[in-house]
Write a protein that holds these residues in place. Structure first.
Motif, mmCIF file in Angstrom:
data_model
loop_
_atom_site.group_PDB
_atom_site.id
_atom_site.type_symbol
_atom_site.label_atom_id
_atom_site.label_comp_id
_atom_site.label_asym_id
_atom_site.label_seq_id
_atom_site.Cartn_x
_atom_site.Cartn_y
_atom_site.Cartn_z
ATOM 1 N N ILE A 224 0.835 -1.208 0.000
ATOM 2 C CA ILE A 224 0.000 0.000 0.000
ATOM 3 C C ILE A 224 0.868 1.256 0.000
ATOM 4 O O ILE A 224 0.568 2.243 -0.675
ATOM 5 N N MET A 225 1.957 1.238 0.763
ATOM 6 C CA MET A 225 2.860 2.398 0.808
ATOM 7 C C MET A 225 3.454 2.693 -0.567
ATOM 8 O O MET A 225 3.522 3.858 -0.998
ATOM 9 N N ILE A 226 3.895 1.630 -1.247
ATOM 10 C CA ILE A 226 4.467 1.816 -2.576
ATOM 11 C C ILE A 226 3.402 2.309 -3.553
ATOM 12 O O ILE A 226 3.645 3.202 -4.370
ATOM 13 N N MET A 227 2.200 1.741 -3.456
ATOM 14 C CA MET A 227 1.107 2.159 -4.327
ATOM 15 C C MET A 227 0.701 3.600 -4.072
ATOM 16 O O MET A 227 0.247 4.310 -4.966
ATOM 17 N N GLY A 228 0.892 4.056 -2.812
ATOM 18 C CA GLY A 228 0.496 5.411 -2.460
ATOM 19 C C GLY A 228 1.225 6.477 -3.244
ATOM 20 O O GLY A 228 0.642 7.503 -3.602
ATOM 21 N N TYR A 229 2.494 6.261 -3.555
ATOM 22 C CA TYR A 229 3.264 7.245 -4.314
ATOM 23 C C TYR A 229 2.680 7.460 -5.710
ATOM 24 O O TYR A 229 2.620 8.582 -6.210
ATOM 25 N N SER A 230 2.264 6.375 -6.349
ATOM 26 C CA SER A 230 1.694 6.504 -7.697
ATOM 27 C C SER A 230 0.305 7.117 -7.653
ATOM 28 O O SER A 230 -0.078 7.877 -8.543
ATOM 29 N N ILE A 231 -0.459 6.825 -6.620
ATOM 30 C CA ILE A 231 -1.820 7.357 -6.514
ATOM 31 C C ILE A 231 -1.794 8.866 -6.290
ATOM 32 O O ILE A 231 -2.610 9.608 -6.844
ATOM 33 N N ILE A 232 -0.852 9.349 -5.473
ATOM 34 C CA ILE A 232 -0.754 10.792 -5.217
ATOM 35 C C ILE A 232 -0.468 11.558 -6.509
ATOM 36 O O ILE A 232 -0.921 12.689 -6.696
ATOM 37 N N ALA A 233 0.267 10.939 -7.427
ATOM 38 C CA ALA A 233 0.656 11.627 -8.658
ATOM 39 C C ALA A 233 -0.482 11.738 -9.667
ATOM 40 O O ALA A 233 -0.403 12.557 -10.591
ATOM 41 N N VAL A 234 -1.539 10.945 -9.504
ATOM 42 C CA VAL A 234 -2.612 10.922 -10.505
ATOM 43 C C VAL A 234 -3.332 12.259 -10.626
ATOM 44 O O VAL A 234 -3.411 12.823 -11.727
ATOM 45 N N PRO A 235 -3.904 12.831 -9.531
ATOM 46 C CA PRO A 235 -4.589 14.124 -9.689
ATOM 47 C C PRO A 235 -3.659 15.232 -10.150
ATOM 48 O O PRO A 235 -4.060 16.126 -10.894
#
Length: 279
Positions: A224-235
């Motif tokens: 989840i932590m690793i996935m969080g970095y990519s999710i923050i960049a989406v918006p």
């Protein structure tokens, strides 16, 4: 067919000149007005912050008091002039900037009429409401129109993304609850607490108040932590793509409609896209 308001509107009249000075920034007096107002707002915010320091407030309370009243009177004159300059004062008064203008002057007047020691907390709140004047600074950023336009264009995509994100944290929260909930020493007491942990972890905030203790839970947390970095960049990418379409802030000019106070108009626009009146 021009309406009666359009026929009666004269750019060279007192109301027209007032509107040009207050709402436009491409003239000498318009720029002078904006810069002067900007200085007053900065002074007001500085005084508010210094008032919260007891040492300064005790020494300079009288000066702060007089400065605040001078600023309030000037802001009141500005607010009245804005209402005078537009065709529909009530529409401006209920707009975002109209409410901010009102909050810029209302606390001082309320503080003057509210008396008694038991109203101390109310007075403190009224003083702190003056911080809303900081939003008036946004009016002087030319890039705000580009950003506002880009945000409006991006909102459908961002809303879908937020909905997907909500579903994701619900699923992750349920999974971590299934993994960690059966452990007596675990802090994952229920699914809402687990969803809270998922949000904190996915956004890479990581308060550390709740942590998984099983190997499988820790593996899920790492993913989840690793996935969080990519999710923050989406918006950020969505908004950046819209801004890139307007290569500079010059693509949106600050043309303010005198009838509805709409500001985000395309270059060389002759009519307001909000109400249809000529600019």
């Amino acid at each position: 067919m021009p309406t009666r308001d359009e026929k009666n509107f004269d750019p060279n009249s007192l109301k027209g000149k007032t509107h040009e000075i207050i709402f436009e920034a491409n003239t000498f007096w318009g720029k002078t007005f904006d810069v002067s107002l900007l200085i007053l707002i900065v002074i007001s915010i500085a005084v508010l912050m210094l008032e919260s320091v007891d040492a300064y407030n005790i020494l300079y309370y009288k000066y702060f008091y007089y400065i605040e009243w001078v600023l309030t009177i000037l802001f009141s004159i500005e607010y009245a002039a804005r209402l005078y300059a537009v065709k529909k004062p009530m529409k401006y008064a209920t707009s975002f900037y109209g409410v901010i203008d009102l909050l810029a002057i209302l606390p001082t007047y309320l503080e003057f009429f509210i008396v008694g020691t038991h109203f101390f907390m109310v007075l403190r709140v009224m003083r702190l409401l003056r911080i809303f004047r900081i939003f008036k600074l946004v009016q002087f950023l030319n890039e705000r129109n580009t950003l506002a336009y880009s945000l409006r264009r991006s909102w459908p995509k961002i809303s879908y993304f937020l909905f997907f994100l909500l579903l994701t944290v619900c699923v992750i929260g349920t999974l971590i609850y299934l993994i960690e909930g059966g452990n007596p020493s675990s802090s994952f007491e229920n699914i809402p607490v687990s969803i809270y942990w998922a949000i904190v972890t996915l956004t890479t905030v990581g308060y550390g108040d709740i942590t998984p203790i099983t190997p499988l839970g820790q593996f899920l947390a790492s993913a989840i932590m690793i996935m969080g970095y990519s999710i923050i960049a989406v918006p950020t990418g969505i908004i950046s793509a819209e801004i890139a379409r307007h290569k500079s802030g010059d693509d949106l000019e600050i043309l303010v409609c005198q009838y509805c106070s709409e500001e985000t108009h395309l270059p060389n626009a002759e009519f307001c896209h909000q109400c249809g009146h000529p600019l």
